[in-house]
Write an enzyme that holds these catalytic residues in place. Structure first.
Site, PDB file in Angstrom:
ATOM      1  N   GLY A 170      44.265 -44.601 -10.001  1.00  0.00           N
ATOM      2  CA  GLY A 170      43.745 -43.961 -11.206  1.00  0.00           C
ATOM      3  C   GLY A 170      42.836 -42.808 -10.823  1.00  0.00           C
ATOM      4  O   GLY A 170      42.934 -42.240  -9.736  1.00  0.00           O
ATOM      5  N   GLY A 171      41.904 -42.498 -11.721  1.00  0.00           N
ATOM      6  CA  GLY A 171      40.982 -41.388 -11.477  1.00  0.00           C
ATOM      7  C   GLY A 171      40.196 -41.561 -10.200  1.00  0.00           C
ATOM      8  O   GLY A 171      39.680 -40.582  -9.637  1.00  0.00           O
ATOM      9  N   GLY A 405      55.838  -9.719   7.287  1.00  0.00           N
ATOM     10  CA  GLY A 405      54.617 -10.154   6.609  1.00  0.00           C
ATOM     11  C   GLY A 405      53.929 -11.267   7.373  1.00  0.00           C
ATOM     12  O   GLY A 405      52.690 -11.351   7.393  1.00  0.00           O
ATOM     13  N   ALA A 406      54.737 -12.108   8.026  1.00  0.00           N
ATOM     14  CA  ALA A 406      54.153 -13.230   8.763  1.00  0.00           C
ATOM     15  C   ALA A 406      53.274 -12.738   9.904  1.00  0.00           C
ATOM     16  O   ALA A 406      52.270 -13.372  10.246  1.00  0.00           O
ATOM     17  CB  ALA A 406      55.253 -14.146   9.278  1.00  0.00           C
TER      18      ALA A 406
END
Ligand code: HXC
Length: 511
Positions: A170-171, A405-406
């Site tokens: 859960g949370g 770009g790498a």
């Protein structure tokens, strides 16, 4: 009389130490788990634990809870040392009301988190809990919220480490989720926002707790966790090893350890690490361990996105964060997973003054609809952003490919890297020779001889580090065998680096 009072204190302590009682302790052991107290003892140096709030109890009166008020309220908190260095600890006690979180249980955690922030030392949380204490309702939720807010405030101020050693659902998962590192134990811990029963009802998927949120799932698939270990003992030993690499807080440098390895050690074997054929892989981890003091490498997220390797080494006794493309996996391409993994690591290093060594052999970004639809633009930008904003010392070594770009992303000179080295085997270009020729000389594509010549010409002219070196984008082309010496000296030169950022409230990294 006085003797009685002293005796009574010991008795009260004994009762508190027994937590939920021998039967529940046996059941905990029966599942292969240590108790909350045994975990703390194992984590900290012998006799160094100072406990707080041992007698704190909840104040709930709903569900007859006034008749069930165990001392300590299901969590053990305090501080101690790991190899002599201070840390704060909380350890949830599953034998006491399932380690569930009441208002007071949360207050105990908050108390040591506040101390950790004030006094500048890491927080290590051992999670083993049934979650919000059902009897306390919204008071419990408020308690979680208070812990969350402290996790956020502490982020980047003191290192936060989570050990998951039982249920975390859960949370409740969001407190560990906001810490720097999460370690899980195989087959006895799990994390999920909604459990298998809810999943079955809502999506009709049949899945076990282990499949849904076990250590394997979170270290291999989701990357929520950073390491998976066989048992409590191993996980705790690895946390001790990790803490040895980290500074106590963001105003301190990482610890310096005595080292027994020459900083200028020459490694002749590195001269032949790169295979003749540029498409043949080699193991980048070999380079990492040969650069490290005593060959010691502490890997983070070993089981996720193997095309990039992240972790800590020491050089001249000082911690260095390593990010390295791994040609053995997917040829070392950047993709969504590897970019996210490395970006988070780079940001951790930058937040805690840990210098970054980047080892580059990257053919580019992974093409495909899956990558584009899942947002490789945004996720790839995370790594670019993380490198570009980092102000810690940054040293980069290109071993082979650095394309497109790498090349820019992987701690290039253009992103304020301090020292950029390349091996003579480097190819720094927009793309490989074959791809480049096919685009530039499309009209000649039928003519194999011409194309072969064009490819060779391109290779001769551009598939090397010297075009970049002529422009100063590479500071020096170095012999592979001398890499340890060159990198160690670069970091030594950068030890007093100071770099400032323009004023801003905070940046807007592409999340
Ligand atoms: C109060 C709890 C409890 C809880 C367990 N116990 N969870 N008491 N509140 N949340 C108690 C049990 O009553 C039992 O008490 C003891 O702990 C051990 O539990 P068992 O069920 O016997 O153990 P086991 O079979 O191992 O099962 C463990 C479990 C299960 C899977 C965690 O107890 C369970 O499902 N608990 C409820 C989990 C849950 O729904 N929690 C709320 C989630 S929401 P005795 O006296 O018999 O030993 C949440 C939100 C956080 O946490 C929100 C943050 C914003």
């Amino acid at each position: 009389m006085m003797k009685d009072i002293l005796q009574q204190l010991e008795e009260r302590r004994e009762t508190a130490r027994l937590g939920g009682g021998q039967k529940r302790i046996d059941s905990q052991h029966g599942r292969g788990k240590l108790t909350a107290r045994e975990r703390v003892e194992l984590l900290l140096d012998e006799d160094s634990f100072e406990e707080y709030d041992m007698f704190k109890t909840h104040r709930c009166t709903d569900f007859d809870m006034q008749n069930n008020k165990p001392a300590g309220d299901g969590v053990i908190v305090g501080w101690g040392t790991i190899n002599g260095r201070m840390v704060y600890v909380f350890s949830q006690d599953f034998t006491v009301l399932g380690g569930s979180v009441s208002a007071t249980h949360a207050q105990k955690i908050c108390k040591i988190m506040d101390m950790a922030m004030q006094n500048g030392a890491p927080v290590i949380g051992i999670n083993d809990s049934g979650g919000a204490r059902i009897q306390e309702g919204v008071d419990s939720l408020a308690g979680y919220g208070e812990v969350f807010e402290r996790n956020i405030m502490a982020s980047g101020v003191v290192p936060q480490i989570s050990l998951i050693m039982g249920p975390c659902a859960g949370g409740a998962v969001y407190s560990p989720a906001m810490t720097d590192f999460i370690f899980m134990v195989k087959d006895s811990s799990y994390m999920f926002v909604t459990g298998p029963d809810v999943v079955k009802t809502v999506t009709n998927e049949h899945v076990t707790a282990e499949e849904l949120g076990g250590a394997s799932t979170h270290t291999k698939k989701s990357s929520v966790a950073d390491g998976a270990f066989e048992n409590d003992v191993e996980a705790i030993a690895e946390v001790r090893r990790l803490v040895d690499f980290l500074p106590l807080n963001n105003r301190e440098k990482p610890p310096v350890r005595p080292f027994f390895d020459e900083p200028d050690r020459i490694e002749d074997s590195l001269d032949t690490l790169i295979p003749e054929n540029p498409n043949t892989p080699y193991d980048m981890k070999e380079l990492i361990t040969k650069l490290a003091d005593e060959g010691d490498f502490y890997e983070i997220q070993q089981d996720f996105a193997g095309n990039i390797v992240t972790g800590f080494i020491r050089m001249e006794g000082q911690t260095v964060g390593v990010v390295a493309n791994q040609p053995m996996v997917l040829a070392g391409v950047l993709d969504i997973d590897s970019a996210r993994k490395a970006a988070r690591f780079v940001r951790f290093c930058d937040a805690f003054e840990i210098p970054i060594l980047t080892l580059v052999d990257v053919p580019g970004f992974l093409p495909g609809t899956k990558q584009e639809y899942d947002g490789v633009i945004k996720h790839g930008a995370k790594l670019l952003f993380a490198y570009g904003e980092a102000t810690v010392p940054k040293v980069t070594v290109i071993t082979r490919k650095a394309y497109g770009g790498a090349y820019v992303v992987m701690a290039s000179k253009h992103l304020r890297a301090d020292v950029n080295y390349a091996w003579p085997t480097s190819e720094i270009a927009v793309m490989g020779a074959k791809g480049a020729t096919e685009i530039l000389y499309r009209s000649e594509l039928g003519d194999e001889e011409k194309i072969a010549k064009r490819t060779q010409d391109y290779e001769d002219a551009f598939a090397n580090p010297f075009v970049a070196a002529e422009r100063g984008f590479i500071d020096e082309v170095i012999q592979p065998r001398s890499t340890r010496k060159r990198v160690a000296r670069a970091f030594a030169m950068l030890r007093n680096k100071k770099q400032t950022m323009p004023w801003k409230k905070h940046d807007n990294i592409p999340l």
